[in-house]
Design an enzyme around this catalytic site. Structure first.
Site, PDB file in Angstrom:
ATOM      1  CG  HIS A 188       7.046   4.813  -6.057  1.00 24.04           C
ATOM      2  ND1 HIS A 188       6.639   4.202  -4.901  1.00 24.04           N
ATOM      3  CD2 HIS A 188       5.940   5.140  -6.728  1.00 24.04           C
ATOM      4  CE1 HIS A 188       5.321   4.156  -4.886  1.00 24.04           C
ATOM      5  NE2 HIS A 188       4.872   4.717  -5.999  1.00 24.04           N
ATOM      6  CD  GLU A 429      -4.376   3.349  -2.351  1.00 30.13           C
ATOM      7  OE1 GLU A 429      -3.283   3.909  -2.452  1.00 30.13           O
ATOM      8  OE2 GLU A 429      -4.521   2.122  -2.408  1.00 30.13           O
ATOM      9  CG  ASN A 452       2.413   8.813  -0.446  1.00 31.33           C
ATOM     10  OD1 ASN A 452       2.431   9.685   0.404  1.00 31.33           O
ATOM     11  ND2 ASN A 452       3.248   7.803  -0.465  1.00 31.33           N
ATOM     12  CG  ASP A 453      -1.652   6.372  -4.922  1.00 25.47           C
ATOM     13  OD1 ASP A 453      -1.121   7.087  -5.801  1.00 25.47           O
ATOM     14  OD2 ASP A 453      -1.412   5.164  -4.790  1.00 25.47           O
ATOM     15  CB  CYS A 500       0.232   4.217   6.043  1.00 24.91           C
ATOM     16  SG  CYS A 500      -0.880   3.589   4.789  1.00 24.91           S
TER      17      CYS A 500
END
Lengths: 547, 85
Positions: A188, A429, A452-453, A500
């Site tokens: 992160h 996600e 991302n996830d 996103c």
């Protein structure tokens, strides 16, 4: 000149002095008290909080540096639990009638001295461990965070590792670059650095001491290295590159005000991801069409206790008003996994990434969720807010959420409080949500794919683990196929789908996403103009013919 | 009450991490477990007590166990020390 290698998170250049990031030293005063029981209670509750922090640190360390190195946090826990230590603190409070802070500081000093006096060099080193736990207790007792940057001049922050909360709390105007010894490209902290457009290196092989502290250095994001006390030629070369980068930025500015429309007429929405209200200026400067992801958990991460409805309402309202009618997609709180808040008092988990996080917390603790929903619904009356729910895996979850939203609306209605009717969407996600996206699409107004996830869960790769960077393929065909499938299912149901996530920042994929018919791309503010440039130069039908 | 002596072979002695493991092992028993070196003793269930003795490689230590599950602890702690220290 000395050169240290690291992995580059963001390919820019930074020139400035190094500041080695240190945790704050606590100042302790001796204060007489009457209620010694109260001080003992304060000590015990601080000790519990410190234990939780250490458990979390242990878990994190276990993943990042292995069991052998993580063991130190277990030893710290034992030190905190040690009867002699506890007795000493209690005795000092009781006999001297003083505050818990003083008793902890004195006990820490005394125990550290026992080690410091030993003839064994290794054991003398343990004095630092004792100091570490008493500092931790003092930080909890004083309610202060630890760490910070001193001085006014912007610096290159050099640290062993930075927790997301530490990165978040730093004053961005004073940070030229982040350089850490540990950390992975997908942590992160790395994502935050990218969002902020700050050159950053992780996994850097650099000593954290006086040899580099305060020295002039150049972070070379393009080559993934840092030059300490650079020679004149290097300085000249890097300054020239830095100027070129700035020139390029200026050129991009000429793209402002243009529509995001391809050569063959396909239009796409270009929105910004933001993690803080402070990022709003960047959103406006870079001409974003809206906010595609407002990470509301930062309101929680920066607080010491649950942010109340009014506080949240003011923030959401400000964002909505500033964006003046442009869409603002606010993601409900996504705490859990590596984003931890002490006051949530979450139990330690074997597998936090697969554990109680995001919507799972909201559905098991609806009182927390309702506070946020009330604030969101009220703020919706002041602008174009849309609400997005993270970590959805089942249809019943979204149905339950909609019921709760209706309950909240009813309450507001009864209390005669003004509210709006925001669009509601699902953040796609998890592979499960991809597979049922056809059904989910009938329940909501939009989808936003959190790459991302989604990549982490699809590839079963922990994105915090630096050793797995070579396996983490953000262009993996499985992930791209999922994005195509979700977009298709959204369009069938007549709703829009966006992306996103860091994947979108990957300019190579912009054309691919346009070819899939993705309706919206949400990226960090600094990426908007570079992506607009690609959109303007792309002929989608030609791209499809040639791929 | 039971007792045994042991000579530490771990080159680093009982430093922080093994001390932590010893405390963890000792805490799984009810009986009292004491470690004595050169006439000074420490409670095996307290990390500061153990680390405070600064036990080094080659030191002879005596473990004294006293309480209801001392037989079980005797075997368990001896095995732990042989394996780890």
């Amino acid at each position: 000149m000395r050169v240290y290698k690291g992995k580059s998170v963001f390919g820019g250049t930074a020139v400035g002095k190094i500041c080695v990031y240190q945790k704050d030293e606590q100042q302790v005063r001796r204060v007489k008290v009457e209620d010694t029981q109260k001080e003992k209670d304060r000590y015990h509750s601080a000790s519990e909080t410190a234990m939780e922090q250490l458990r979390a640190l242990y878990e994190k360390a276990l993943k990042e540096v292995g069991e052998h190195n993580a063991a130190v946090f277990e030893v710290h826990q034992m030190m905190l639990e040690d009867d002699d230590f506890i007795e000493s603190v209690e005795n000092i409070i009781e006999l001297q009638e003083v505050n818990a802070e003083y008793a902890v500081a004195v006990t820490g000093e005394n125990f550290a001295q026992v080690f410091a006096a030993m003839d064994d060099e290794y054991m003398r080193g343990r004095a630092a461990d004792v100091k570490d736990i008493s500092e931790r207790l003092l930080a909890v007792l004083s309610g202060k965070g630890t760490g910070g940057i001193q001085g006014e001049e912007p610096v290159i922050v050099l640290a062993d590792d930075l927790a997301p909360s530490e990165t978040v709390q730093m004053d961005k105007d004073k940070v030229l670059s982040f350089v850490t010894v540990h950390g992975s490209l997908n942590s992160h902290t790395a994502i935050l650095a990218r969002t902020m457009g700050i050159p950053a290196l992780v996994g850097t092989d650099i000593p954290l001491d006086g040899i580099v502290d305060g020295k002039l250095a150049i972070v070379d994001g393009a080559n993934g290295c840092i030059y300490v006390e650079p020679d004149e030629d290097t300085v000249a070369e890097m300054l020239e590159r830095k100027n070129k980068e700035e020139e390029k930025k200026r050129l991009l500015q000429t793209l402002k005000g243009k529509k995001n429309i391809t050569l063959d007429g396909q239009e796409v929405m270009l929105y910004a991801n933001i993690g803080n209200i402070k990022d709003l200026a960047m959103v406006i400067q870079n001409d974003a069409g809206g906010i595609g992801l407002f990470r509301s958990e930062f309101i929680y991460l920066e607080a010491d206790d649950f942010p109340d409805e009014e506080e949240q309402f003011q923030i959401y309202k400000k964002v909505a008003e500033t964006m003046a009618g442009k869409r603002v997609i606010i993601r409900t709180l996504d705490i859990g996994a590596d984003k931890k808040c002490d006051y949530f008092k979450m139990e330690a988990e074997e597998n936090p990434a697969l554990g109680c996080r995001a919507i799972r917390i909201c559905l098991t603790r609806p009182e927390i969720f309702k506070t946020q929903l009330r604030a969101l619904l009220r703020a919706s009356a002041f602008g174009n807010i849309a609400v997005m729910y993270p970590m959805i895996t089942s249809l019943w979850e979204i149905r339950r959420i909609k019921e709760i939203v209706e309950e909240v609306k009813k309450e507001l209605e009864e209390q005669c409080i003004e509210y709006g009717n925001p669009d509601q969407g699902v953040m796609i996600e998890t592979p499960a949500s991809v597979m049922i996206s056809g059904e989910l699409a009938k329940e909501v107004d939009f989808f936003s794919i959190g790459t991302n996830d989604l990549t982490q869960y699809t590839l079963a790769i922990d994105r915090q683990n630096p050793k797995l960077d070579e396996f983490y393929d953000s262009h993996h065909p499985a992930v791209l196929e999922m994005i195509r499938m979700v977009t298709e299912n959204a369009h069938k149901a007549g709703i829009w789908a966006g992306i996103c996530g860091e994947l979108e920042a990957d300019l190579q994929l912009t054309r691919e996403f346009l070819a899939m018919g993705v309706d919206e791309l949400s990226v960090s503010p600094k990426q908007i103009l570079p992506i607009r440039k690609i959109v303007l130069e792309t002929d989608v039908s030609e791209y499809i013919r040639n791929r | 009450m039971k007792e045994f002596t042991y000579i530490i072979t771990d080159p680093e002695g009982i430093h922080a991490r093994p001390a932590g493991e010893l405390v963890k092992a000792a805490k799984s028993y009810k009986c009292s477990i004491k470690l004595t070196k050169d006439g000074k003793s420490g409670d095996c269930k307290k990390i500061f007590g153990i680390m405070g003795l600064a036990v080094k490689s080659g030191n002879e230590v005596t473990i004294t166990l006293d309480g209801e599950d001392e037989d079980e602890a005797f075997a368990g702690i001896r095995e732990f020390m042989e394996r780890n220290l």
